[in-house]
Design an enzyme around this catalytic site. Structure first.
Site, PDB file in Angstrom:
ATOM      1  CB  THR A 150      -3.652   2.700   7.760  1.00  0.00           C
ATOM      2  OG1 THR A 150      -4.792   3.007   6.071  1.00  0.00           O
ATOM      3  CG2 THR A 150      -3.466   3.415   8.766  1.00  0.00           C
ATOM      4  N   GLY A 151      -1.271   0.185   5.912  1.00  0.00           N
ATOM      5  CA  GLY A 151      -1.175  -0.375   5.000  1.00  0.00           C
ATOM      6  C   GLY A 151       0.436   0.439   3.971  1.00  0.00           C
ATOM      7  CB  ALA A 152       3.468   2.226   4.767  1.00  0.00           C
TER       8      ALA A 152
ATOM      9  CB  SER B 134       2.252  -3.510  -1.278  1.00  0.00           C
ATOM     10  OG  SER B 134       0.876  -3.112  -0.850  1.00  0.00           O
ATOM     11  N   GLY B 135       2.824  -1.042  -2.452  1.00  0.00           N
ATOM     12  CA  GLY B 135       2.111   0.093  -3.017  1.00  0.00           C
ATOM     13  C   GLY B 135       2.110   1.277  -3.078  1.00  0.00           C
TER      14      GLY B 135
ATOM     15  CE1 TYR C  64     -10.634  -1.074  -2.963  1.00  0.00           C
ATOM     16  CE2 TYR C  64     -11.850  -0.021  -4.532  1.00  0.00           C
ATOM     17  CZ  TYR C  64     -10.559   0.296  -4.234  1.00  0.00           C
ATOM     18  OH  TYR C  64      -9.880   0.945  -4.091  1.00  0.00           O
TER      19      TYR C  64
END
Ligand code: LMG
Ligand code: NDP
Ligand code: PMR
Length: 400
Positions: free
Chosen positions: A93-95, A97-98, A275
């Site tokens: 997941t969230g691939a 960026s970063g 967070y």
């Protein structure tokens, strides 16, 4: 299936350099001095505000989650792969960026993995994959917005329909809103950081657990990215505001900022704390999965702190001065800095290294970049809290 308006709005404004890589530093410090920033900025965020939540009542635009397959769903064995071990399938997941992007690259370029890049911004992910040079036969971008349970469910349906087995799931995506004065909310009305980082991933993992269980891959894994900043047994975890879930009263109340607090512990909204709290949830969830399912399923459940990747998009909402000073501070003062490339290799190691099959572990790396089993803080290893978190989360995501 209709997605809420929220899921088609741009979720954040990216103002940070992304895709930067510096592989010269390998140290990961756990002690060090702090550069702090009580400097707050008045960034206007395009995130869904409490008011915008009302947009749920506006006419909904019906969109289908996008799915583009850059390679056939049923993988033909490449001629050089004569061995019995098939390519592993890993969802990250969230691939876009970063850390997620670097991990996707690290895994895909071995030729042993097909990476499903589960991203909220389809085009961004495609562009990122191309520009970083991920071999196109080794990845597929699929739409997933963790800030919407509809989107999570639709992603799971789409994935199941693809007919691919699932061997590893990496819960990596996250948002960090340190300068927000007011809470913003997911499509389902939960404070955005905990809603995305914890609840979205909780639902996703639960819905995909059976697929992982069915996998015939030699080592199947569920990895949830944690962090040092959620662990109050470290210096970094003691920089205010500290993570603290309290008795979970805000979470029980629905985390909606209306009839309950938007914070898990029931306190005033604080984006940085939200967070860090979400990271504690991630680490507790990993352990609860381990306790409930490891024996029965033989799935390895693990978490990690990949090092301080000070250049990623995670800090996009932070003030410019922070973004300028944070990388040198971490590189030269705390020595906790790690490049995106190196961090990607670390997470890829947790996905695929045959030495890292132990379940229930929170991995970290020492100054020589060797992995070790790290200690979690008292709260992040509190079994009773993990159980309670699990039960409340189940209700919130509609599984109980
Ligand atoms: C919160 O602030 C934000 O409010 C929130 O929005 C969110 O961003 C959150 O975790 C994220 O952070 C954190 C809070 C941390 O910041 C503050 O409240 C600001 C405190 C400012 C403290 C900075 C001290 C700097 C003083 C410089 C004096 C220097 C002299 C020393 C030189 C020695 C060199 C050999 O709050 C705290 O962490 C409070 C505790 C702070 C302890 C600070 C210890 C200081 C150590 C010295 C650091 C030196 C830094 C050098 C910077 C170099 C930069 C490249
Ligand atoms: P980035 O901001 O670069 O990456 C975060 C990713 O999450 C992006 O791809 C982003 O998508 C995605 N994302 C955000 N919201 C959603 C959503 N609603 N649905 C789907 N995807 C979403 O940050 P990092 O790479 O630094 O963070 C990756 C992980 O590493 C996080 O779990 C973070 O907590 C953890 N971590 C990071 C550290 C660091 O120092 N950077 C240290 C310790 C842990 P988009 O590209 O569209 O914005
Ligand atoms: Mg930290 C040992 C030192 C160390 C490490 C490894 C980190 C990691 N940080 C350390 C120390 C300090 N930081 C100190 C002493 C300070 C106070 C001056 C400090 C400050 C600071 C701020 C303001 N640090 C931060 C912030 C952030 O906004 C980042 C954050 O909390 O995001 C939630 C952050 C981080 N420090 C880290 C890491 C890994 C982060 C960011 C990302 C994360 O935890 O996911």
């Amino acid at each position: 299936m209709a997605l809420h308006t929220a899921s088609i709005l741009p979720s954040t404004v990216s103002i940070c350099k992304e895709g930067k890589s510096n592989s010269s530093l390998k140290e990961t410090g756990f002690f060090g001095v702090s550069l702090s920033s009580n400097l707050k900025a008045e960034f206007s965020s395009s995130l869904i505000s409490r008011k915008n939540l009302r947009k749920k009542e506006l006419p909904l635009v019906t969109i289908k989650a996008q799915t583009a397959t850059t390679s056939p769903a049923i993988k033909q064995s490449a001629p050089e792969e004569k061995k019995t071990l098939r390519k592993g399938n890993v969802i990250v997941t969230g691939a876009s960026s970063g850390l997620g992007l670097a991990t996707a690259k690290s895994l895909a370029e071995t030729g042993k993995w097909h990476v499903i890049m589960a991203c909220r911004n389809f085009l961004k992910a495609e562009k990122a994959a191309k520009s970083i040079g991920i071999p196109k036969e080794n990845y597929t971008v699929m739409h997933l917005d963790l800030a919407s349970f509809d989107s999570v469910r639709q992603f799971v349906d789409n994935f199941k329909r693809s007919g691919r087995p699932l061997d590893v799931l990496v819960c990596n995506a996250a948002v960090y809103l340190p300068t927000a004065k007011e809470p913003t909310f997911t499509a389902d009305g939960f404070e955005l950081s905990v809603g995305t980082n914890h609840l979205g991933h909780f639902l996703l993992s639960r819905l995909l657990l059976e697929d992982l269980k069915q996998s015939d891959y030699p080592s199947k894994r569920l990895i949830i990215v944690g962090s040092i900043t959620g662990n109050t047994n470290t210096l970094a975890g003691n920089v205010p505001p500290k993570a603290n879930l309290g008795d979970l009263r805000g979470l029980s109340g629905g985390l909606n900022g209306l009839n309950s607090s938007p914070m898990i512990d029931g306190g005033e909204f604080d984006g940085a704390k939200a967070y860090k709290d979400s990271k504690v949830c991630n680490m507790l969830t990993m352990q609860e999965f381990h306790r409930r399912f490891h024996e029965e399923t033989e799935i390895t459940f693990a978490s990690l702190y990949p090092g301080c990747i000070a250049t990623t998009g995670l800090f996009r909402e932070h003030i410019p001065l922070f973004r300028l000073l944070f990388p040198p501070f971490q590189k030269y003062i705390t020595k906790g800095y790690v490049s995106e490339e190196e961090a990607g290799q670390r997470l890829a190691q947790v996905v695929s290294d045959t030495n890292l099959t132990k379940s229930g572990v929170y991995w970290s790396w020492n100054k020589n970049s060797s992995s070790f089993e790290n200690q979690l803080s008292k709260e992040a290893s509190d079994a009773e809290k993990a159980r309670k978190l699990w039960e409340i989360s189940e209700k919130l995501v509609g599984l109980a």
